[in-house]
Design an enzyme around this catalytic site. Structure first.
Site, mmCIF file in Angstrom:
data_model
loop_
_atom_site.group_PDB
_atom_site.id
_atom_site.type_symbol
_atom_site.label_atom_id
_atom_site.label_comp_id
_atom_site.label_asym_id
_atom_site.label_seq_id
_atom_site.Cartn_x
_atom_site.Cartn_y
_atom_site.Cartn_z
ATOM 1 N N GLY A 15 0.836 -1.206 0.000
ATOM 2 C CA GLY A 15 0.000 0.000 0.000
ATOM 3 C C GLY A 15 0.865 1.248 0.000
ATOM 4 O O GLY A 15 1.855 1.309 0.732
ATOM 5 N N ARG A 76 1.131 -5.232 -5.059
ATOM 6 C CA ARG A 76 1.390 -6.395 -4.208
ATOM 7 C C ARG A 76 1.601 -7.564 -5.164
ATOM 8 O O ARG A 76 0.824 -7.739 -6.091
ATOM 9 C CB ARG A 76 0.217 -6.652 -3.264
ATOM 10 C CG ARG A 76 0.027 -5.514 -2.252
ATOM 11 C CD ARG A 76 -0.997 -5.863 -1.188
ATOM 12 N NE ARG A 76 -0.995 -4.853 -0.133
ATOM 13 C CZ ARG A 76 -1.846 -3.835 -0.054
ATOM 14 N NH1 ARG A 76 -2.783 -3.685 -0.964
ATOM 15 N NH2 ARG A 76 -1.774 -2.960 0.929
ATOM 16 N N ASP A 107 4.864 -4.513 5.953
ATOM 17 C CA ASP A 107 5.333 -5.843 6.355
ATOM 18 C C ASP A 107 5.418 -6.837 5.189
ATOM 19 O O ASP A 107 6.332 -7.660 5.143
ATOM 20 C CB ASP A 107 4.503 -6.401 7.525
ATOM 21 C CG ASP A 107 3.014 -6.458 7.219
ATOM 22 O OD1 ASP A 107 2.592 -5.879 6.181
ATOM 23 O OD2 ASP A 107 2.272 -7.068 7.998
ATOM 24 N N ASP A 139 2.532 -0.588 11.791
ATOM 25 C CA ASP A 139 2.423 -1.897 12.443
ATOM 26 C C ASP A 139 3.646 -2.787 12.220
ATOM 27 O O ASP A 139 3.526 -4.014 12.201
ATOM 28 C CB ASP A 139 1.155 -2.616 11.939
ATOM 29 C CG ASP A 139 1.188 -2.850 10.427
ATOM 30 O OD1 ASP A 139 2.046 -2.265 9.750
ATOM 31 O OD2 ASP A 139 0.362 -3.626 9.926
HETATM 32 O O1 F6P Z 1 -1.513 -1.345 4.754
HETATM 33 C C1 F6P Z 1 -2.072 -0.138 4.368
HETATM 34 C C2 F6P Z 1 -3.545 -0.295 4.131
HETATM 35 O O2 F6P Z 1 -4.079 0.961 3.746
HETATM 36 C C3 F6P Z 1 -4.345 -0.868 5.303
HETATM 37 O O3 F6P Z 1 -4.619 0.101 6.291
HETATM 38 C C4 F6P Z 1 -5.564 -1.397 4.625
HETATM 39 O O4 F6P Z 1 -6.123 -2.479 5.350
HETATM 40 C C5 F6P Z 1 -5.018 -1.890 3.302
HETATM 41 O O5 F6P Z 1 -3.787 -1.211 3.088
HETATM 42 C C6 F6P Z 1 -5.910 -1.655 2.130
HETATM 43 O O6 F6P Z 1 -5.344 -2.267 1.021
HETATM 44 P P1 F6P Z 1 -5.762 -1.986 -0.492
HETATM 45 O O7 F6P Z 1 -5.093 -0.711 -0.902
HETATM 46 O O8 F6P Z 1 -5.242 -3.165 -1.211
HETATM 47 O O9 F6P Z 1 -7.240 -1.840 -0.514
#
Ligand code: F6P
Length: 335
Positions: A15, A76, A107, A139
């Site tokens: 993210g 990702r 992470d 985190d």
């Molecule tokens: O890890 C960052 C984050 O924004 C989290 O707070 C949230 O759960 C997730 O990424 C959302 O992921 P995506 O951008 O794949 O919807």
């Protein structure tokens, strides 16, 4: 004697987080300043697998310190979790002549960094992999702070302040969901700073009466006529919580899911400065041949930690801060 580092790659993965651009800028400029070539790998680990890259120099990172998002794009990568994917990535590293990779992310990014460093060792390829923590979730166990957290908190607080205006006018209850994945760092900091009536975090098992109903009731008895319930996304279903509030005390909350708005926007001073320091530190670590490592903050200081050990570290949410939140809201009569 160690060979001089000639060329490094930098990527952002997972993210996005405000301040990633400032980190890229710091890596590129610190590298160039030491006579090290810098290659931008686009779209996270996928970029290494697919040989998706761009040459970078000091001017390619001009005017980005103030920008949210990441100019290298991010993703990702499922494929990178496989040995075949890691081998393709190492083939790109070899082709480009990379001595090191700087991976900026959360992470998942760090897990990828560790996998790549292990695979490189297995196939006897000399590659330093360095992680820079960047996620709005804050985190990551080995570091007190992750790039993007402060900006995301400020964005959420600004939104909640706006909600408060309308909640106050209509004497309503607002249930606001903030991000944070499985952690409550963002929700707790936002809740304290926005003066929330109640904050729900995954680290504390929810007792609906104790954590919500009783808090709203006490706030009402203290004279408040509008309420702000902040819910970490990992703490429960916001719509369901709103429905339960309606059912148990008869008020009809309005639900707002802040979502990805928290990931955008110009980074704050804290995120720009931390990103700049971490980017500089990462290149310094590479130049000093510190090997696979993570640049982190501990007790306000910048530290470089060996990657394998760093990724085993955990950190606990400071529940003392939860008690501060409770003591400062307008429901503390019976505490
Ligand atoms: O890890 C960052 C984050 O924004 C989290 O707070 C949230 O759960 C997730 O990424 C959302 O992921 P995506 O951008 O794949 O919807």
């Amino acid at each position: 004697m160690e060979q001089q580092v000639k060329r490094i790659g930098v990527l952002t993965s997972g993210g996005d987080a405000p301040g990633m651009n400032a980190a890229i800028r710091a890596v590129v400029r610190s590298a160039v300043g030491r006579g090290i070539d810098c290659i931008g790998i686009r779209r996270g680990w996928n970029g290494l697998i697919n040989s998706d890259f761009v040459r970078m120099d000091t001017s390619s990172v001009s005017h980005i310190i103030n920008k949210g998002g990441t100019l290298l794009y991010t993703a990702r990568s499922e494929e990178f979790r496989t040995v075949a994917g890691q081998d393709k990535a190492l083939a790109t590293c070899k082709l480009l002549g990379l001595d090191a990779i700087v991976a900026i992310g959360g992470d998942g990014t760090f897990r990828g960094a560790l996998d790549l460093s292990r695979r490189a060792a297995e196939v006897d390829y000399s590659l330093q992999v360095v992680g820079i923590p960047a996620t709005i979730d804050n985190d990551i166990g080995c570091t007190h702070y992750t790039i993007g957290f402060d900006t995301a908190c400020n964005t959420a607080i600004e939104c909640i302040d706006r909600l408060r205006d309308t909640m106050q006018s209509h004497e309503r209850c607002s249930v606001v969901e903030v991000m944070g994945r499985h952690a409550g760092y963002l929700a707790l900091s936002v809740g304290i700073s926005a003066g929330a009536t109640a904050v729900l975090i995954p680290e504390r098992k929810l007792d609906f009466d104790r954590d919500i109903v009783e808090k709203i009731r006490r706030a009402r008895l203290a004279g408040t006529t509008h309420y702000m319930v902040v819910v970490a996304e990992g703490a429960g279903n916001t719509m369901e919580i709103s429905r339960q509030i309606h059912e148990s005390i008869g008020i009809d909350p309005r639900v707002t899911v802040l979502g990805h708005i928290q990931r955008g926007g110009a980074p704050t001073m804290q995120d720009r400065e931390t990103a700049s320091r971490m980017g500089y530190g990462a290149v310094q670590a590479i130049a000093e041949h510190r090997g696979n490592c993570v640049v982190a903050t501990q007790e306000g200081r910048m530290v470089v930690l060996e990657m394998e050990a760093a990724l085993k570290m955990t950190k606990e949410l400071d529940m003392g801060r939860y008690r501060i939140l409770e003591a400062l809201t307008n429901n503390c009569g019976a505490l």
